[in-house]
Design a protein around this motif. Structure first.
Motif, PDB file in Angstrom:
ATOM      1  N   TRP A 129      -8.701   2.031  -2.842  1.00  0.00           N
ATOM      2  CA  TRP A 129      -7.797   0.969  -2.369  1.00  0.00           C
ATOM      3  C   TRP A 129      -8.334   0.080  -1.142  1.00  0.00           C
ATOM      4  O   TRP A 129      -8.521  -0.798  -0.996  1.00  0.00           O
ATOM      5  CB  TRP A 129      -6.315   1.471  -2.138  1.00  0.00           C
ATOM      6  CG  TRP A 129      -5.412   0.247  -2.068  1.00  0.00           C
ATOM      7  CD1 TRP A 129      -5.364  -0.657  -1.160  1.00  0.00           C
ATOM      8  CD2 TRP A 129      -4.276   0.066  -3.208  1.00  0.00           C
ATOM      9  NE1 TRP A 129      -4.476  -1.285  -1.501  1.00  0.00           N
ATOM     10  CE2 TRP A 129      -3.712  -0.946  -2.530  1.00  0.00           C
ATOM     11  CE3 TRP A 129      -3.745   0.711  -3.933  1.00  0.00           C
ATOM     12  CZ2 TRP A 129      -2.302  -1.404  -3.088  1.00  0.00           C
ATOM     13  CZ3 TRP A 129      -2.367   0.261  -4.459  1.00  0.00           C
ATOM     14  CH2 TRP A 129      -1.875  -0.837  -4.265  1.00  0.00           C
ATOM     15  N   THR A 130      -8.660   1.259  -0.349  1.00  0.00           N
ATOM     16  CA  THR A 130      -9.402   0.793   0.980  1.00  0.00           C
ATOM     17  C   THR A 130     -10.781  -0.158   0.883  1.00  0.00           C
ATOM     18  O   THR A 130     -10.935  -1.000   1.415  1.00  0.00           O
ATOM     19  CB  THR A 130      -9.635   1.832   1.865  1.00  0.00           C
ATOM     20  OG1 THR A 130      -8.329   2.720   2.139  1.00  0.00           O
ATOM     21  CG2 THR A 130     -10.266   1.641   3.191  1.00  0.00           C
ATOM     22  N   SER A 170      -6.464   6.137  -2.590  1.00  0.00           N
ATOM     23  CA  SER A 170      -6.761   5.636  -1.261  1.00  0.00           C
ATOM     24  C   SER A 170      -8.218   5.151  -0.933  1.00  0.00           C
ATOM     25  O   SER A 170      -8.290   4.251  -0.219  1.00  0.00           O
ATOM     26  CB  SER A 170      -6.048   6.668  -0.056  1.00  0.00           C
ATOM     27  OG  SER A 170      -4.701   7.343  -0.303  1.00  0.00           O
ATOM     28  N   ILE A 214      -4.933  -4.019  -8.903  1.00  0.00           N
ATOM     29  CA  ILE A 214      -4.586  -4.257  -7.327  1.00  0.00           C
ATOM     30  C   ILE A 214      -5.425  -5.490  -6.993  1.00  0.00           C
ATOM     31  O   ILE A 214      -4.803  -6.353  -6.325  1.00  0.00           O
ATOM     32  CB  ILE A 214      -5.535  -3.057  -6.625  1.00  0.00           C
ATOM     33  CG1 ILE A 214      -5.016  -1.809  -7.183  1.00  0.00           C
ATOM     34  CG2 ILE A 214      -5.559  -3.076  -5.193  1.00  0.00           C
ATOM     35  CD1 ILE A 214      -5.635  -0.663  -6.607  1.00  0.00           C
ATOM     36  N   ARG A 221      -9.812  -3.469  -0.930  1.00  0.00           N
ATOM     37  CA  ARG A 221      -9.198  -4.333   0.454  1.00  0.00           C
ATOM     38  C   ARG A 221     -10.479  -4.484   1.357  1.00  0.00           C
ATOM     39  O   ARG A 221     -10.292  -6.022   1.683  1.00  0.00           O
ATOM     40  CB  ARG A 221      -8.140  -3.302   1.172  1.00  0.00           C
ATOM     41  CG  ARG A 221      -7.116  -4.263   2.076  1.00  0.00           C
ATOM     42  CD  ARG A 221      -6.134  -3.291   2.685  1.00  0.00           C
ATOM     43  NE  ARG A 221      -5.331  -3.955   3.433  1.00  0.00           N
ATOM     44  CZ  ARG A 221      -5.682  -3.726   4.852  1.00  0.00           C
ATOM     45  NH1 ARG A 221      -6.622  -3.419   5.257  1.00  0.00           N
ATOM     46  NH2 ARG A 221      -4.821  -4.493   5.380  1.00  0.00           N
ATOM     47  N   ARG A 261       0.786  -1.164   0.147  1.00  0.00           N
ATOM     48  CA  ARG A 261      -0.115  -0.051  -0.048  1.00  0.00           C
ATOM     49  C   ARG A 261       0.790   0.988   0.187  1.00  0.00           C
ATOM     50  O   ARG A 261       0.532   2.241  -0.573  1.00  0.00           O
ATOM     51  CB  ARG A 261      -1.091   0.040   1.343  1.00  0.00           C
ATOM     52  CG  ARG A 261      -2.322  -0.924   1.041  1.00  0.00           C
ATOM     53  CD  ARG A 261      -2.806  -1.061   2.244  1.00  0.00           C
ATOM     54  NE  ARG A 261      -2.499  -1.330   3.465  1.00  0.00           N
ATOM     55  CZ  ARG A 261      -2.610  -1.036   4.672  1.00  0.00           C
ATOM     56  NH1 ARG A 261      -3.699  -0.240   4.882  1.00  0.00           N
ATOM     57  NH2 ARG A 261      -2.061  -1.604   5.741  1.00  0.00           N
ATOM     58  N   ILE A 264      -0.093   2.833  -3.567  1.00  0.00           N
ATOM     59  CA  ILE A 264      -1.154   4.064  -3.729  1.00  0.00           C
ATOM     60  C   ILE A 264      -0.426   5.187  -4.388  1.00  0.00           C
ATOM     61  O   ILE A 264      -1.120   5.718  -5.124  1.00  0.00           O
ATOM     62  CB  ILE A 264      -1.690   4.326  -2.307  1.00  0.00           C
ATOM     63  CG1 ILE A 264      -2.587   3.162  -1.797  1.00  0.00           C
ATOM     64  CG2 ILE A 264      -2.428   5.525  -2.316  1.00  0.00           C
ATOM     65  CD1 ILE A 264      -3.246   3.200  -0.432  1.00  0.00           C
ATOM     66  N   CYS A 324      -8.186   1.134 -12.294  1.00  0.00           N
ATOM     67  CA  CYS A 324      -7.474   1.265 -11.052  1.00  0.00           C
ATOM     68  C   CYS A 324      -7.552  -0.206 -10.433  1.00  0.00           C
ATOM     69  O   CYS A 324      -6.693  -0.457  -9.837  1.00  0.00           O
ATOM     70  CB  CYS A 324      -7.633   2.453 -10.502  1.00  0.00           C
ATOM     71  SG  CYS A 324      -6.914   4.020 -11.226  1.00  0.00           S
ATOM     72  N   ILE A 325      -8.712  -0.525 -10.185  1.00  0.00           N
ATOM     73  CA  ILE A 325      -8.941  -1.451  -9.131  1.00  0.00           C
ATOM     74  C   ILE A 325      -8.681  -2.818  -9.722  1.00  0.00           C
ATOM     75  O   ILE A 325      -8.094  -3.690  -9.183  1.00  0.00           O
ATOM     76  CB  ILE A 325     -10.710  -1.586  -9.133  1.00  0.00           C
ATOM     77  CG1 ILE A 325     -11.002  -0.375  -8.006  1.00  0.00           C
ATOM     78  CG2 ILE A 325     -10.896  -2.841  -8.268  1.00  0.00           C
ATOM     79  CD1 ILE A 325     -10.366  -0.577  -6.642  1.00  0.00           C
TER      80      ILE A 325
END
Length: 344
Positions: free
Chosen positions: A52-53, A49, A127, A56, A10, A14, A123-124
């Motif tokens: 990403w959070t 961020s 990840i 996750r 991360r 990020i 973007c996802i």
């Protein structure tokens, strides 16, 4: 509790995603409106961020619900639905805020809303792919080494059992018993003895490569094994089997019953006046129970508990409930979980 050891991922990912995403998708429009690069990057950092959070969190939920390697398809489907729904909502919300407040100095067209949602998906995807790839690799590694460990324990069990059976005193007693039957002209008993002896050895050799064996085959083997023991103990040893027919196709690790019967014979007095009774029966919860009356020998035989530990280790490596041992002043009982149906 499931945790993700992704601190460095991360910390590096990020900022890198924010910088790269801003440069690839928004550099042109930012230049057209003379936006300052550092402001663009800070807001891009905040948005990445947030994305990403939430991604996750969705990954953690998916792993809690579908943790195993066999549930990979369900886990990935759960994550895809989560990413589509939550990412779309977040991107639409942030775009709406920017549009209403004219934060960047211009209004947003409907196509720009769609564009921003699509950028969020782009973007996802990498990840999620990295997280799932690492998770699958770890699971595959654990599964592989557990399978190797299970094979090793199986082989050890088979070798130990063969070693136990081919000890000189066992062969001597078997041959001596056979000789006595022949000399007494007990041809039928001699033939039955030879059949049981060959059946015992054949089973030991054939089950060597198998992780699980149908209960029906294990019961056939244990009957032959106990018949061999009864040539020595005669009426001093009794085997009672009361297993429901609907669990005969269920499975258990090979030689489980042999180790439990051997354990009972080893540690208890056996005589016609004080017979040892071993009962094998099933319950409604699909467990197999092996129970014997306790009549401990006066001379304690050293034991390393390898038989019970070996059975327990096999169930642990198969990710199954452990065996349950129950002992009172009069009985010794071991409850063994029966596993799902296998082909005979």
């Amino acid at each position: 509790m499931i945790r993700l050891n992704d601190k460095w991922f991360r910390l590096v990912g990020i900022p890198a995603m924010a910088l790269l995403g801003n440069w690839i998708f928004y550099d042109e429009i930012n230049r057209q409106h003379n936006q300052q690069v550092w402001i663009d990057w800070i807001f891009s950092l905040l948005e990445v961020s947030l994305l990403w959070t939430q991604a996750r969190y969705g990954i953690l939920r998916a792993r809690r619900r579908y943790p195993t390697l066999s549930e990979t398809r369900q886990r990935i489907l759960y994550q895809v639905v989560w990413f589509l729904a939550v990412t779309a909502c977040l991107r639409l919300l942030t775009t709406f805020i920017y549009d209403v407040t004219m934060f960047w100095g211009y209004s947003y067209t409907p196509i720009r809303y769609v564009y921003n949602v699509a950028v969020g998906f782009f973007c996802i995807i990498p990840i999620a792919a990295i997280y799932e790839g690492m998770y699958l690799y770890r699971q595959w590694t654990v599964t592989y080494y557990e399978a190797q460990e299970l094979k090793k324990i199986n082989l050890q069990t088979q070798l130990e059992s063969l070693k136990e059976q081919v000890k000189p005193h066992f062969l001597f007693n078997s041959l001596n018993t056979l000789q006595g039957l022949v000399m007494e002209d007990e041809k039928e008993l001699a033939v039955a003895f030879i059949i049981n002896l060959s059946q015992v050895y054949r089973y030991l050799l054939q089950s060597n490569e198998q992780v699980l064996i149908p209960l029906s085959k294990e019961l056939d083997f244990i009957r032959a094994y106990v018949d061999l023991l009864k040539t020595r103990y005669e009426q001093g040893l009794t085997l009672e089997v009361n297993v429901a027919s609907d669990v005969l196709d269920y499975a258990l690790p090979p030689l489980t019953l042999q180790m439990l019967v051997e354990n009972a014979v080893k540690h208890n007095r056996i005589s016609t006046r004080s017979p040892l009774t071993i009962r094998i029966y099933s319950d409604a919860a699909h467990n197999l129970l092996v129970v014997n009356n306790l009549q401990r020998k006066q001379t304690v035989i050293p034991s390393n508990q390898m038989g019970l530990a070996n059975i327990s280790a096999k169930y642990r490596l198969l990710n199954q409930p452990d065996i349950v041992i129950h002992q009172t002043d009069t009985i010794f009982q071991v409850s063994v979980p029966l596993l799902q149906h296998v082909q005979s």
